[in-house]
Each structure stands twice: as C-alpha cells, then as structure tokens.
Write a protein that holds these residues in place. Structure first.
Motif, mmCIF file in Angstrom:
data_model
loop_
_atom_site.group_PDB
_atom_site.id
_atom_site.type_symbol
_atom_site.label_atom_id
_atom_site.label_comp_id
_atom_site.label_asym_id
_atom_site.label_seq_id
_atom_site.Cartn_x
_atom_site.Cartn_y
_atom_site.Cartn_z
ATOM 1 N N ASN A 59 0.822 -1.207 0.000
ATOM 2 C CA ASN A 59 0.000 0.000 0.000
ATOM 3 C C ASN A 59 0.859 1.261 0.000
ATOM 4 O OD1 ASN A 59 -2.436 -1.419 -0.006
ATOM 5 N ND2 ASN A 59 -2.454 -1.614 2.226
ATOM 6 N N ASP A 60 2.081 1.160 0.516
ATOM 7 C CA ASP A 60 2.997 2.296 0.489
ATOM 8 C C ASP A 60 3.607 2.510 -0.897
ATOM 9 O OD1 ASP A 60 2.596 2.884 3.147
ATOM 10 O OD2 ASP A 60 4.342 1.753 3.858
ATOM 11 N N ASN A 61 3.548 1.488 -1.740
ATOM 12 C CA ASN A 61 4.119 1.576 -3.082
ATOM 13 C C ASN A 61 3.098 1.042 -4.079
ATOM 14 O OD1 ASN A 61 5.839 1.935 -5.227
ATOM 15 N ND2 ASN A 61 7.246 0.283 -4.683
ATOM 16 N N PRO A 62 2.035 1.818 -4.358
ATOM 17 C CA PRO A 62 0.908 1.311 -5.156
ATOM 18 C C PRO A 62 1.221 1.092 -6.627
ATOM 19 C CG PRO A 62 0.618 3.651 -4.663
ATOM 20 C CD PRO A 62 1.801 3.190 -3.867
ATOM 21 N N SER A 63 2.395 1.496 -7.094
ATOM 22 C CA SER A 63 2.727 1.294 -8.507
ATOM 23 C C SER A 63 3.253 -0.106 -8.792
ATOM 24 C CB SER A 63 3.765 2.334 -8.953
ATOM 25 O OG SER A 63 4.982 2.164 -8.238
ATOM 26 N N THR A 64 3.442 -0.916 -7.762
ATOM 27 C CA THR A 64 3.987 -2.253 -7.968
ATOM 28 C C THR A 64 2.893 -3.256 -8.316
ATOM 29 O OG1 THR A 64 3.821 -2.663 -5.583
ATOM 30 C CG2 THR A 64 5.952 -1.906 -6.423
ATOM 31 N N THR A 65 3.312 -4.353 -8.925
ATOM 32 C CA THR A 65 2.427 -5.477 -9.206
ATOM 33 C C THR A 65 2.960 -6.711 -8.489
ATOM 34 O OG1 THR A 65 3.654 -6.018 -11.224
ATOM 35 C CG2 THR A 65 1.715 -4.587 -11.446
ATOM 36 N N VAL A 66 2.070 -7.667 -8.241
ATOM 37 C CA VAL A 66 2.418 -8.825 -7.423
ATOM 38 C C VAL A 66 2.062 -10.106 -8.166
ATOM 39 C CG1 VAL A 66 2.113 -9.944 -5.184
ATOM 40 C CG2 VAL A 66 1.880 -7.452 -5.368
ATOM 41 N N GLY A 77 -6.385 -4.227 2.039
ATOM 42 C CA GLY A 77 -6.371 -3.004 1.258
ATOM 43 C C GLY A 77 -5.627 -3.052 -0.053
ATOM 44 N N VAL A 78 -5.052 -4.198 -0.417
ATOM 45 C CA VAL A 78 -4.322 -4.328 -1.680
ATOM 46 C C VAL A 78 -5.317 -4.686 -2.780
ATOM 47 C CG1 VAL A 78 -2.494 -5.542 -2.918
ATOM 48 C CG2 VAL A 78 -2.245 -5.071 -0.471
ATOM 49 N N SER A 79 -5.363 -3.887 -3.828
ATOM 50 C CA SER A 79 -6.312 -4.141 -4.906
ATOM 51 C C SER A 79 -6.009 -5.485 -5.578
ATOM 52 C CB SER A 79 -6.240 -3.035 -5.953
ATOM 53 O OG SER A 79 -7.029 -3.364 -7.089
ATOM 54 N N PRO A 80 -7.003 -6.352 -5.715
ATOM 55 C CA PRO A 80 -6.753 -7.647 -6.370
ATOM 56 C C PRO A 80 -6.369 -7.508 -7.839
ATOM 57 C CG PRO A 80 -9.101 -7.332 -5.937
ATOM 58 C CD PRO A 80 -8.393 -6.230 -5.226
ATOM 59 N N THR A 81 -6.634 -6.346 -8.435
ATOM 60 C CA THR A 81 -6.237 -6.141 -9.829
ATOM 61 C C THR A 81 -4.723 -6.024 -9.977
ATOM 62 O OG1 THR A 81 -6.484 -3.734 -9.640
ATOM 63 C CG2 THR A 81 -8.410 -4.987 -10.352
ATOM 64 N N ARG A 82 -4.028 -5.802 -8.880
ATOM 65 C CA ARG A 82 -2.560 -5.728 -8.907
ATOM 66 C C ARG A 82 -1.917 -7.096 -8.793
ATOM 67 N NH1 ARG A 82 -0.831 -1.909 -4.115
ATOM 68 N NH2 ARG A 82 1.230 -2.495 -4.901
#
Length: 226
Positions: free
Chosen positions: A143-150, A184-189
């Motif tokens: 959440n501190d780095n929302p530009s990343t993907t997982v 809070g992590v968007s599942p789209t990521r």
C-alpha cells in the motif's frame, strides 16, 4: 563474402554491450542505476543491430538505432527503486527467524519464498495463524508503493496426483491474494498461479525435501516509467 566479418556498426554494438557489462558491475552504483545502465546498453545494442540490418543501413543508421535503443532500454523493464529497497528491508525484518527468504532477483523483483511450516498445513489452503502477521506487514508495504504489481505462485510436493496438486497450489495462491485484498491491496494488482509439483527445489524422496517443495513464492515488480 565472410558472414562473420564485423564492420564498424557491429563493432560499435560489441563495444556498447561490453561497456554495459562493465558499467553495470560497478560497485559504487546503486541497484537502480545498474539496472538502468544495463537496460540502456542492451537497448542500444539491439537498436544498433536493427538499424544496421534494415535496408540502406550504414554507420549512420546504426548509430541512430543505438540511440533509440538506448532510450527505450532505459525505461523498459523492472527497476529497483528506493521504495523497493525499503520494502525488502522491511520484509527482512518482519520475517527474521521465520524461515522466509527475502531476496532481490536478477530482473529486479522482490521475491519472498514462504515455506509450508509457516504458510499452509498439508493438503490445506487455509492461511495459518503465524503467516498472517507476515502478510499484514507485506500488505502495508504494498500500500505504500501502489505502482507495484504482485505475482503469487503456489507449489506442492509430489505426494498425490496432479489432479489434486494443481488446484491446491492455485487455491493457496488465491487465498494469499484474498488475504492481501482484505488488507487493502487491490486484487487487480495481483496475479495468481499454481504449478503443482512441477517445480521442486528439493528431493521429494524424504519429508524434509517435500516440506521445502510445499511453498508459496511471492514476487513484487515495479515497472520503469514509460
């Protein structure tokens, strides 16, 4: 005609790639700088080759292709930013003494390898209690780095058939994603994948080896700006 004859353009390509290898290995460069230098050099080499092999390609076209390739290579691929480094340090501290391995991959991704004695019971996809604090801290870093993907990849040992192991490995990865989503992590990521018993890291002939193979791997990537 000698097919292995190197003209000025080819020599330039070789020089660029050699310089890239030398520069990207400099000890006083940050990981981000090394990654950018490598991308730029490889891009330059590819651009030069493309420029030299197109119709009418000469030294001028090769040089132009190298410049374009360098610009493209500098911004394509993953970067290892200060945010990624901070995330790695945070997760190293959060998982200290747990058996979780936190590393930076060769392609600038953060990798966490979570063994089965922390993450899941045998033949189960329910997240164990001692895995939850790790995922809580991990979600906070995402959440501190929302530009990343997982990417989350589930693995099993070879016990049981593929018809059991394949869906179990997917389910474990999916449950991990769902837990992060609740934090809070968007599942789209997040992309999930199960590989069953197809990628063992130890022998399946003994209990210790099978325990190592029952694991979840989590990768975090931050793309360079385009």
């Amino acid at each position: 005609m000698n097919p292995f004859k190197t003209g000025p353009g080819a020599k330039s390509v070789i020089g660029m790639l050699a310089l890239t290898i030398a520069v990207s290995g400099c000890a006083d460069m940050s990981a981000t700088q090394r990654g950018t230098a490598t991308g730029a050099g490889v891009g330059a080499g590819l651009g030069a080759l493309i420029g030299g092999t197109t119709s009418g390609g000469g030294s001028g076209r090769t040089a132009g292709g190298a410049l374009l390739g360098a610009a493209a290579g500098a911004v394509v691929g993953n970067i290892w930013s200060n945010r990624m480094e901070n995330q790695k340090r945070t997760m190293e501290q959060a998982t200290q003494g747990t058996g979780v391995q936190v590393t930076q991959t060769s392609d600038n991704r953060l990798k966490m390898e979570i063994p089965s004695d922390i993450s899941f019971d045998t033949n189960r996809a329910d997240i164990k209690g001692n895995f939850r604090p790790i995922l809580d801290r991990f979600a906070a870093t995402l959440n501190d780095n929302p530009s990343t993907t997982v990417s989350i990849i589930g693995h099993t040992d070879s016990t049981g058939s593929a018809s059991i192991n394949e869906p179990l490995s997917v389910e474990r990865a999916a449950h991990t994603r769902d837990y992060l989503s609740m934090r809070g992590v968007s599942p789209t990521r997040v992309v999930v994948e199960g590989r069953g018993a197809r990628e063992p890291i130890a022998s399946n002939s003994d209990n210790d080896g099978r325990a190592r193979n029952r694991r979840v791997e989590i990768y975090v990537a931050e793309m360079a700006p385009r």
